[in-house]
Design a protein around this motif. Structure first.
Motif, PDB file in Angstrom:
ATOM      1  N   ILE A 110      42.355  32.295  35.254  1.00 53.50           N
ATOM      2  CA  ILE A 110      42.177  32.726  36.733  1.00 53.50           C
ATOM      3  C   ILE A 110      41.102  33.244  37.548  1.00 53.50           C
ATOM      4  O   ILE A 110      40.528  33.067  38.416  1.00 53.50           O
ATOM      5  CB  ILE A 110      43.788  32.185  37.637  1.00 53.50           C
ATOM      6  CG1 ILE A 110      44.569  31.041  37.072  1.00 53.50           C
ATOM      7  CG2 ILE A 110      43.367  32.571  38.489  1.00 53.50           C
ATOM      8  CD1 ILE A 110      44.258  30.155  37.537  1.00 53.50           C
ATOM      9  N   ASN A 111      41.244  34.609  36.727  1.00 53.57           N
ATOM     10  CA  ASN A 111      40.642  36.028  37.708  1.00 53.57           C
ATOM     11  C   ASN A 111      39.358  35.572  37.372  1.00 53.57           C
ATOM     12  O   ASN A 111      38.059  35.638  38.203  1.00 53.57           O
ATOM     13  CB  ASN A 111      40.658  37.028  36.244  1.00 53.57           C
ATOM     14  CG  ASN A 111      40.202  38.201  36.898  1.00 53.57           C
ATOM     15  OD1 ASN A 111      39.040  38.527  36.534  1.00 53.57           O
ATOM     16  ND2 ASN A 111      40.866  38.538  38.184  1.00 53.57           N
ATOM     17  N   GLN A 112      38.559  34.338  36.318  1.00 55.72           N
ATOM     18  CA  GLN A 112      37.554  33.873  36.244  1.00 55.72           C
ATOM     19  C   GLN A 112      37.102  32.853  37.575  1.00 55.72           C
ATOM     20  O   GLN A 112      35.358  33.031  38.011  1.00 55.72           O
ATOM     21  CB  GLN A 112      37.414  33.385  35.142  1.00 55.72           C
ATOM     22  CG  GLN A 112      35.724  32.516  34.754  1.00 55.72           C
ATOM     23  CD  GLN A 112      35.745  31.712  33.441  1.00 55.72           C
ATOM     24  OE1 GLN A 112      36.340  32.237  32.072  1.00 55.72           O
ATOM     25  NE2 GLN A 112      34.482  32.016  33.209  1.00 55.72           N
ATOM     26  N   VAL A 113      38.030  32.138  37.444  1.00 61.27           N
ATOM     27  CA  VAL A 113      37.434  30.983  38.428  1.00 61.27           C
ATOM     28  C   VAL A 113      38.123  31.253  40.024  1.00 61.27           C
ATOM     29  O   VAL A 113      37.547  30.073  40.723  1.00 61.27           O
ATOM     30  CB  VAL A 113      37.585  29.551  37.835  1.00 61.27           C
ATOM     31  CG1 VAL A 113      36.951  29.850  36.693  1.00 61.27           C
ATOM     32  CG2 VAL A 113      39.322  29.173  37.524  1.00 61.27           C
ATOM     33  N   ALA A 114      39.522  31.951  40.084  1.00 58.25           N
ATOM     34  CA  ALA A 114      39.681  31.433  41.406  1.00 58.25           C
ATOM     35  C   ALA A 114      38.859  31.970  42.506  1.00 58.25           C
ATOM     36  O   ALA A 114      38.188  33.136  42.044  1.00 58.25           O
ATOM     37  CB  ALA A 114      41.289  32.069  41.360  1.00 58.25           C
ATOM     38  N   THR A 115      38.765  31.839  44.246  1.00 55.69           N
ATOM     39  CA  THR A 115      37.983  32.753  45.200  1.00 55.69           C
ATOM     40  C   THR A 115      38.964  32.645  46.222  1.00 55.69           C
ATOM     41  O   THR A 115      40.143  31.345  45.818  1.00 55.69           O
ATOM     42  CB  THR A 115      36.794  31.527  45.312  1.00 55.69           C
ATOM     43  OG1 THR A 115      37.497  30.537  45.376  1.00 55.69           O
ATOM     44  CG2 THR A 115      35.952  31.274  43.945  1.00 55.69           C
ATOM     45  N   ASN A 116      38.337  32.835  47.480  1.00 56.82           N
ATOM     46  CA  ASN A 116      39.217  32.430  48.483  1.00 56.82           C
ATOM     47  C   ASN A 116      39.150  31.094  49.001  1.00 56.82           C
ATOM     48  O   ASN A 116      40.198  30.788  49.606  1.00 56.82           O
ATOM     49  CB  ASN A 116      39.020  33.261  49.650  1.00 56.82           C
ATOM     50  CG  ASN A 116      37.612  32.969  49.927  1.00 56.82           C
ATOM     51  OD1 ASN A 116      36.773  32.675  48.938  1.00 56.82           O
ATOM     52  ND2 ASN A 116      36.868  33.358  51.434  1.00 56.82           N
ATOM     53  N   LYS A 117      38.539  30.160  48.563  1.00 57.88           N
ATOM     54  CA  LYS A 117      38.491  29.098  48.875  1.00 57.88           C
ATOM     55  C   LYS A 117      39.089  28.080  48.247  1.00 57.88           C
ATOM     56  O   LYS A 117      39.705  26.908  48.693  1.00 57.88           O
ATOM     57  CB  LYS A 117      37.260  28.746  49.229  1.00 57.88           C
ATOM     58  CG  LYS A 117      36.201  29.178  50.010  1.00 57.88           C
ATOM     59  CD  LYS A 117      34.602  28.810  50.113  1.00 57.88           C
ATOM     60  CE  LYS A 117      34.022  29.232  51.388  1.00 57.88           C
ATOM     61  NZ  LYS A 117      32.821  29.079  51.392  1.00 57.88           N
ATOM     62  N   ASN A 118      39.448  27.995  46.958  1.00 59.13           N
ATOM     63  CA  ASN A 118      39.611  27.648  46.243  1.00 59.13           C
ATOM     64  C   ASN A 118      40.626  27.198  45.743  1.00 59.13           C
ATOM     65  O   ASN A 118      41.865  26.915  44.613  1.00 59.13           O
ATOM     66  CB  ASN A 118      38.808  27.066  45.056  1.00 59.13           C
ATOM     67  CG  ASN A 118      38.884  27.647  43.944  1.00 59.13           C
ATOM     68  OD1 ASN A 118      39.205  28.813  44.208  1.00 59.13           O
ATOM     69  ND2 ASN A 118      38.186  27.748  42.984  1.00 59.13           N
ATOM     70  N   THR A 119      42.146  28.570  46.076  1.00 59.57           N
ATOM     71  CA  THR A 119      42.663  28.296  45.269  1.00 59.57           C
ATOM     72  C   THR A 119      44.115  28.241  46.601  1.00 59.57           C
ATOM     73  O   THR A 119      44.334  29.082  47.400  1.00 59.57           O
ATOM     74  CB  THR A 119      43.227  29.512  45.206  1.00 59.57           C
ATOM     75  OG1 THR A 119      42.167  29.587  44.216  1.00 59.57           O
ATOM     76  CG2 THR A 119      44.321  30.691  44.223  1.00 59.57           C
ATOM     77  N   SER A 120      44.987  27.748  45.946  1.00 56.78           N
ATOM     78  CA  SER A 120      46.798  27.429  47.200  1.00 56.78           C
ATOM     79  C   SER A 120      47.379  28.021  46.220  1.00 56.78           C
ATOM     80  O   SER A 120      47.586  28.279  44.986  1.00 56.78           O
ATOM     81  CB  SER A 120      46.592  26.242  47.435  1.00 56.78           C
ATOM     82  OG  SER A 120      48.015  25.593  47.994  1.00 56.78           O
ATOM     83  N   ILE A 121      49.248  28.230  47.050  1.00 58.08           N
ATOM     84  CA  ILE A 121      50.098  28.828  46.588  1.00 58.08           C
ATOM     85  C   ILE A 121      51.388  28.190  46.417  1.00 58.08           C
ATOM     86  O   ILE A 121      50.885  27.507  48.086  1.00 58.08           O
ATOM     87  CB  ILE A 121      49.929  30.536  46.867  1.00 58.08           C
ATOM     88  CG1 ILE A 121      50.707  30.670  48.344  1.00 58.08           C
ATOM     89  CG2 ILE A 121      49.019  31.766  46.301  1.00 58.08           C
ATOM     90  CD1 ILE A 121      51.149  32.308  48.645  1.00 58.08           C
ATOM     91  N   CYS A 122      52.240  28.486  45.660  1.00 59.94           N
ATOM     92  CA  CYS A 122      53.286  27.023  46.058  1.00 59.94           C
ATOM     93  C   CYS A 122      54.227  27.987  46.089  1.00 59.94           C
ATOM     94  O   CYS A 122      54.405  28.211  44.310  1.00 59.94           O
ATOM     95  CB  CYS A 122      52.815  25.746  45.272  1.00 59.94           C
ATOM     96  SG  CYS A 122      55.295  24.430  45.055  1.00 59.94           S
ATOM     97  N   PHE A 123      55.098  28.176  46.086  1.00 64.32           N
ATOM     98  CA  PHE A 123      56.829  28.919  46.058  1.00 64.32           C
ATOM     99  C   PHE A 123      57.675  28.414  46.618  1.00 64.32           C
ATOM    100  O   PHE A 123      58.727  29.489  46.828  1.00 64.32           O
ATOM    101  CB  PHE A 123      56.580  30.206  46.528  1.00 64.32           C
ATOM    102  CG  PHE A 123      56.474  30.522  48.214  1.00 64.32           C
ATOM    103  CD1 PHE A 123      57.329  31.025  48.658  1.00 64.32           C
ATOM    104  CD2 PHE A 123      55.022  30.386  48.480  1.00 64.32           C
ATOM    105  CE1 PHE A 123      56.668  30.650  50.136  1.00 64.32           C
ATOM    106  CE2 PHE A 123      54.315  30.039  50.189  1.00 64.32           C
ATOM    107  CZ  PHE A 123      55.419  31.118  50.334  1.00 64.32           C
ATOM    108  N   THR A 124      57.887  27.144  47.326  1.00 66.59           N
ATOM    109  CA  THR A 124      59.389  26.739  47.491  1.00 66.59           C
ATOM    110  C   THR A 124      60.111  26.629  45.955  1.00 66.59           C
ATOM    111  O   THR A 124      59.569  26.853  45.281  1.00 66.59           O
ATOM    112  CB  THR A 124      58.868  24.872  47.610  1.00 66.59           C
ATOM    113  OG1 THR A 124      58.339  24.362  47.025  1.00 66.59           O
ATOM    114  CG2 THR A 124      58.236  24.772  48.924  1.00 66.59           C
ATOM    115  N   LYS A 125      60.980  26.822  46.513  1.00 69.35           N
ATOM    116  CA  LYS A 125      62.117  27.235  45.223  1.00 69.35           C
ATOM    117  C   LYS A 125      62.538  25.899  44.539  1.00 69.35           C
ATOM    118  O   LYS A 125      62.426  25.894  43.412  1.00 69.35           O
ATOM    119  CB  LYS A 125      63.465  26.823  45.894  1.00 69.35           C
ATOM    120  CG  LYS A 125      64.059  28.643  46.575  1.00 69.35           C
ATOM    121  CD  LYS A 125      65.163  28.705  47.563  1.00 69.35           C
ATOM    122  CE  LYS A 125      65.343  30.638  47.683  1.00 69.35           C
ATOM    123  NZ  LYS A 125      66.970  30.968  48.204  1.00 69.35           N
TER     124      LYS A 125
END
Length: 370
Positions: free
Chosen positions: A233-248
């Protein structure tokens, strides 16, 4: 007196740094409301890499297979297990036609390397969208797959989820493990919301197969035993291609370590990957840890000596108040509310343990993922 004077001004600087982190970085996640995305119904491959996990597969695999989702396969990767892992996989496969088994045999070049086993599993998967978890993980609901996959869209090819640990009553170690997990989640979710994503956890992580192959898989850090999740993830993640999911409903719950020795070995493997992060991430993470360490060290020193306590005490309480607000919001969001009362003690203890782990890793490095 000169040393205390230096310590006093250093304390002011450290409190300023801590306040900036909490108010301008961590608040981005702490005050964020979970968002239920529209279900996509895209075909997904769930990948589970297992090494000597027969008992956990029997216990937790049914929760994976019973997900409320129209189109998914489960790729079970047996990484040269010595117990009945392969037999358990084959038993499940006879009852479920959406299971695919990848049996990884030992090779001298990649012995003990989880990334090699995962690569074979990814290549064997039939779907473009991949969701990763561990054999000892239980989805928090039958909508885990639905929630995680819903965050994919035309621009988002990576989804970071929350991998919690099961609660053990009256266990201080369990509280330490869950606090460290909570702090890590607060960091990687906040960094992602700030446009500088730096890691995810393999217990609950999703990305497109295209992203994997465009990056040539794990080739850039194949020699590093750990890091199939955070280094990738450190290698490929950017501000445009990354989303977060934290619903229970999207959480996974894992079995925590039950002895300090086992937990320290696990954390040593995790910490050993951090030196391979991008420079900006290493700088921000190190600065935060140093400011944490110095905050408590200088505060205790100055308060014991009562040096300028009229200024030191309000600054100490200000930082503590902000700390409680941010962690209180985060604890509620990630269902770790029972930790709130212990927060300062957990933070102090974890700082000491992290220092111990760092020094130990300088002496001897962990080699295998299990």
């Amino acid at each position: 007196m000169i040393l205390l004077n230096i310590a006093f001004y250093a304390f002011i600087a450290v409190v300023t740094i801590q306040v900036i982190y909490y108010l301008f970085l961590f608040s981005k996640f702490a005050f964020l409301h979970p968002k239920h995305e529209t279900q996509k119904n895209i075909a997904v491959s769930i990948l589970i890499c297992a090494k000597n996990e027969a008992d956990n597969l029997k216990k937790f695999l049914p929760y994976i297979l019973n997900q409320e989702y129209p189109d998914f396969e489960v790729v079970l990767i047996n990484d040269n297990s010595h117990d009945d892992t392969l037999e358990i996989m084959e038993e499940f496969a006879t009852k479920h036609n959406n299971i695919k088994i990848v049996n990884v045999l030992p090779t001298e070049a990649f012995f003990g390397n989880k990334k090699y086993a995962l690569t074979l599993g990814i290549k064997a998967s039939k779907n473009e969208y991949l969701l990763f978890t561990d054999a000892d993980c239980k989805p928090n609901s039958k909508y885990w797959l639905q929630e995680m996959s819903a965050h994919f869209n035309q621009t988002k090819s990576i989804v970071l989820g929350y991998g919690a640990y099961a609660k053990i009553k009256n266990s201080f170690l369990n509280k330490i493990i869950r606090f460290e997990t909570l702090l890590t989640a607060l960091q990687y979710f906040s960094y992602a919301k700030s446009g500088i994503p730096f890691m995810g956890v393999g217990r609950n992580l999703a990305y497109k197969k295209e992203a994997f192959f465009n990056a040539n898989g794990f080739i850039n850090h194949m020699q590093v035993r750990s890091g199939d999740d955070d280094l990738f993830i450190n290698q490929v993640a950017t501000n445009k291609n990354t989303s977060i999911c934290f619903t229970k409903e999207s959480f996974t719950i894992s079995n925590p370590k039950t002895t300090f020795k086992d937990w320290l070995l696990q954390k040593r493997r995790h910490v050993s990957t951090a030196k391979h992060y991008k420079a900006i991430h290493k700088t921000l993470l190190v600065l935060f840890y140093i400011s944490q360490f110095l905050f408590w060290t200088l505060a205790i020193t100055l308060l014991i000596t009562t040096y300028s306590w009229q200024i030191v005490l309000p600054l100490f309480l200000l930082r503590l108040l902000i700390f409680y607000i941010i962690f209180g919001k985060t604890s509620n969001k990630l269902d770790e509310k029972d930790l709130i009362i212990f927060l300062p003690f957990l933070e102090i203890f974890l700082i000491g343990m992290q220092l111990t782990i760092f020094i130990t890793n300088l002496i001897a490095k962990p080699k295998y993922w299990k």
